[in-house]
Design an enzyme around this catalytic site. Structure first.
Site, PDB file in Angstrom:
ATOM      1  N   SER A   1      -2.516   5.526  -0.925  1.00 47.77           N
ATOM      2  CA  SER A   1      -3.515   4.481  -0.661  1.00 47.77           C
ATOM      3  C   SER A   1      -4.582   4.994   0.293  1.00 47.77           C
ATOM      4  O   SER A   1      -4.296   5.745   1.230  1.00 47.77           O
ATOM      5  CB  SER A   1      -2.839   3.247  -0.067  1.00 47.77           C
ATOM      6  OG  SER A   1      -1.919   2.679  -0.980  1.00 47.77           O
TER       7      SER A   1
ATOM      8  N   THR B   1      10.462   1.905  -3.738  1.00 44.69           N
ATOM      9  CA  THR B   1      10.233   0.496  -3.423  1.00 44.69           C
ATOM     10  C   THR B   1      10.944  -0.392  -4.432  1.00 44.69           C
ATOM     11  O   THR B   1      11.574  -1.393  -4.067  1.00 44.69           O
ATOM     12  CB  THR B   1       8.730   0.192  -3.418  1.00 44.69           C
ATOM     13  OG1 THR B   1       8.085   1.009  -2.438  1.00 44.69           O
ATOM     14  CG2 THR B   1       8.461  -1.267  -3.113  1.00 44.69           C
TER      15      THR B   1
ATOM     16  N   ASN C   1       0.860  -1.179   0.000  1.00 45.13           N
ATOM     17  CA  ASN C   1       0.000   0.000   0.000  1.00 45.13           C
ATOM     18  C   ASN C   1       0.896   1.228   0.000  1.00 45.13           C
ATOM     19  O   ASN C   1       1.359   1.694   1.041  1.00 45.13           O
ATOM     20  CB  ASN C   1      -0.919  -0.004   1.226  1.00 45.13           C
ATOM     21  CG  ASN C   1      -1.936  -1.125   1.167  1.00 45.13           C
ATOM     22  OD1 ASN C   1      -2.924  -1.037   0.444  1.00 45.13           O
ATOM     23  ND2 ASN C   1      -1.676  -2.193   1.921  1.00 45.13           N
ATOM     24  N   GLU C   2       1.178   1.720  -1.194  1.00 42.36           N
ATOM     25  CA  GLU C   2       2.108   2.816  -1.374  1.00 42.36           C
ATOM     26  C   GLU C   2       1.449   4.157  -1.038  1.00 42.36           C
ATOM     27  O   GLU C   2       0.229   4.226  -0.815  1.00 42.36           O
ATOM     28  CB  GLU C   2       2.597   2.838  -2.828  1.00 42.36           C
ATOM     29  CG  GLU C   2       3.339   1.578  -3.269  1.00 42.36           C
ATOM     30  CD  GLU C   2       4.768   1.516  -2.755  1.00 42.36           C
ATOM     31  OE1 GLU C   2       5.109   2.252  -1.809  1.00 42.36           O
ATOM     32  OE2 GLU C   2       5.556   0.712  -3.302  1.00 42.36           O
ATOM     33  N   PRO C   3       2.249   5.240  -0.941  1.00 44.02           N
ATOM     34  CA  PRO C   3       1.672   6.563  -0.700  1.00 44.02           C
ATOM     35  C   PRO C   3       0.513   6.853  -1.654  1.00 44.02           C
ATOM     36  O   PRO C   3       0.582   6.583  -2.849  1.00 44.02           O
ATOM     37  CB  PRO C   3       2.858   7.502  -0.955  1.00 44.02           C
ATOM     38  CG  PRO C   3       4.051   6.688  -0.564  1.00 44.02           C
ATOM     39  CD  PRO C   3       3.725   5.295  -0.997  1.00 44.02           C
TER      40      PRO C   3
END
Length: 640
Positions: free
Chosen positions: A166, A181, A162-164
């Site tokens: 999300s 990532t 869940n990346e920035p």
């Protein structure tokens, strides 16, 4: 500590945090917590539903669970697992797949029913992923939800993938990976270009429903993102901050990962402190930066307004503290890293005697010496010291395949130019070219390719050391066995690595040893090489080698990270001309110029990184009110 004092000390922290001395203790504690949950539910005739994570962080937990299964009879027959994520696309048999990771680290070693293992499927056609994700959610809900979710945290603040950006109510879905990532994963894939751009991940909303959530983080690389997650405002830019809204979460950290939390980094803001010399130095430097004043201009009011009134009372008045810390910083600066002959050395970082010292600069990779301490290296030689350099590893995994072909083509042409038969070389070249064309990400090179890559790094290192002024017999290539696996994952350190280091140390009997203390190195090679040196010195001392008692071990940094100002014990200033000489030495490492194979999270060329870090160190000293130098290389003495 009373509850009131604990609340005061942790008042900046917005969720529960438990800090352990090291990751091993922390991992064992988390594993025992999982084991107790499994056993409790087994006694009640219930199944345990676990959410599991991958990556380096949970490896110790899984190792302890395997031990508990083998030695203490912990059974996983009634355990159902759901993994957080998987790269997409990804074959389950690939070395980089999370199926492979979970099998190697846990599932192959316990009695779990394979039908109870759930991992997102990285082989699905795109159009089938939405239905798969809905079914993944449904299965979790049908089992009553997750009993315990294990999490790591990425340096973007992601949990799962869940990346920035999300959403806090997000479910299982296909996501695009953040560039950072992918850079962090590049070593596992043999370069960022091979890292998938997407992944299937359990959503934050799904994670949030777990009855218990344990987020783990180890080492200083995670310290800054941990501070944001624990003390920062809730934001989609740092998805882990959403965990502040949960009543069921606990962060489990080692001391390094917790180091930037307020209670550890600036403890005077949370409690009364015991003001020893090092804490006083750190606090005064912090205060100077906080208020934007040189140290000698700090006032009683500055101390009082920034949580340091107690220091002013205990060790004041403020001006006396200022002078003391200013002088201590001044005494770290020296243009004589080998000690200044015929000078009072009582307030210098290095001894004056002997006037000519024997020194060994240990370089984990073949370019760390000039990147991290090239200016000091050159100055030691210029000032007449007997300097040796030891390249601990070949660095052969960090050379582009194209360079191998280029050098082989050169060798073939040179052979032809002197009339020698090039048939065998040409045959080997064709085999190399065929292998490289079909090479899979992170596939181990053939021995011939490994050798050429090692020769490239060796020739560059010789050129750099010669430029620094060394004779060839003072340039040593150790090729420590732990590194020579041909893979990004190295072999365990053995006595052979330590004995090779002992032999060199015993041959030179140095007064000074310089070693890489830059443990933020993403390859992990620096800390391994450092520990080998320390163990070698300790064994030599235990064997009765008295010269070891007069040997000082200096740590350098620069390629990946720099020491904090309050940590620096020797700062070697560089003139503009010396900065250029250092850059020229770095340029000898042509295979590492432009874009290195493993750049980590800093895309700049190594010479740019080093130059900017050295200049920033000088700027920090300048802002504190000391002399304004072009650049500085920093060192900390390690007491072994």
């Amino acid at each position: 500590m009373s509850r009131l004092n604990l609340l005061e000390e942790t008042r900046y922290e917005k969720l529960p945090v438990t800090v352990f001395p090291d990751q091993h203790d922390a991992s064992r504690t988390v594993a025992r917590r999982i084991a107790e949950l499994i056993r409790r539910k087994q006694q009640n005739g219930e199944k345990t539903v676990l959410g599991l994570a991958t990556g380096a962080t949970p490896v110790g937990v899984y190792a302890e669970l395997v031990r508990l299964h083998r030695e203490e009879g912990l059974s996983f027959k009634d355990v159902i697992t759901f993994n957080l994520d998987e790269y997409y696309p990804m074959q389950p048999t690939a070395k980089q797949s999370y199926v492979t990771f979970m099998n190697e680290n846990l599932f192959d070693h316990i009695d779990i029913d394979r039908n109870n293992i759930n991992i997102p499927d990285g082989t699905l056609p795109l159009e089938e992923i939405p239905a798969f994700c809905l079914e993944y959610e449904r299965k979790i809900e049908a089992l009553g939800g997750l009993d315990l979710q294990v999490l790591g945290i990425g340096r973007t603040g992601h949990i799962g993938f869940n990346e920035p950006g999300s959403a806090p109510n997000s479910g299982t879905r296909l996501v695009t990976l953040d560039d950072l990532t992918r850079r962090d994963a590049s070593r596992d894939f043999g370069g960022k270009e091979n890292v998938p751009t997407k992944a299937i991940t359990m959503g934050i909303g799904t994670i949030f429903k777990a009855r218990e959530i344990v987020l783990m983080a180890w080492n200083g690389k995670k310290a800054s993102i941990i501070k944001k997650a624990v003390e920062g405002e809730i934001s989609s830019e740092v998805p882990a901050t959403y965990l502040q809204l949960s009543d069921n979460v606990e962060f489990v950290l080692d001391q390094d990962a917790a180091s930037e939390l307020t209670r550890f980094d600036t403890p005077w803001l949370t409690r009364d402190c015991v003001w020893d010399e090092q804490l006083t130095k750190k606090a005064v430097i912090w205060l100077s930066c906080e208020v934007g004043k040189p140290i000698l201009k700090l006032t009683e009011e500055d101390y009082n307004n920034h949580g340091m009134a107690q220091l002013a009372v205990d060790r004041g008045p403020a001006y006396n503290i200022n002078i003391d810390i200013f002088n201590k910083l001044q005494h770290t600066i020296t243009g004589w890293p080998g000690g200044k002959p015929n000078a009072d050395d009582s307030e210098r970082p290095e001894r004056a005697l002997p006037a000519q010292k024997r020194a060994i600069v240990f370089s984990p990779h073949p370019d760390d010496d000039v990147i991290s301490m090239g200016g000091t290296f050159i100055r030691l030689v210029d000032q007449g010291h007997d300097v040796h350099v030891a390249y601990q590893t070949s660095g052969n995994t960090a050379v582009w395949d194209d360079d191998v072909l280029r050098y082989m083509e050169f060798a073939i042409d040179f052979n032809k130019s002197i009339g020698d038969d090039s048939g065998k070389l040409t045959s080997i070249y064709e085999e190399m070219r065929s292998f490289i064309e079909q090479k899979q990400p992170n596939q181990v090179d053939t021995p011939e390719i490994q050798n050429v890559k090692a020769f490239i790094r060796k020739s560059e290192a010789i050129a750099g050391a010669r430029y620094a002024g060394l004779e060839d017999d003072h340039i040593h290539f150790q090729a420590l066995p732990f590194y020579e696996s041909g893979k990004t994952k190295k072999n365990p350190v053995t006595d052979a690595d330590i004995e090779l280091t002992m032999q060199l140390l015993q041959e030179v009997k140095p007064h000074q040893v310089f070693a890489a203390g830059d443990f933020e190195d993403p390859h992990g090679t620096h800390i391994v090489c450092f520990n080998i040196i320390v163990e070698a010195l300790r064994r030599l001392r235990a064997n009765g080698e008295t010269w070891v008692n007069d040997c000082w071990l200096w740590m350098y940094r620069g390629a990946w990270h720099e020491f904090e100002t309050h940590e620096i014990e020797m700062a070697v200033p560089l003139s503009p001309q010396e900065v250029q000489r250092k850059k020229a030495a770095i340029f000898k490492h042509q295979s590492q110029k432009d874009t290195p194979v493993f750049p980590g999270d800093d895309a700049r060329e190594f010479w740019v990184r080093a130059q900017e870090r050295n200049r920033e160190t000088a700027r920090r000293y300048d802002r504190l009110g000391l002399a304004d130098y072009e650049a500085m290389e920093a060192f900390v003495r390690f007491k072994f």
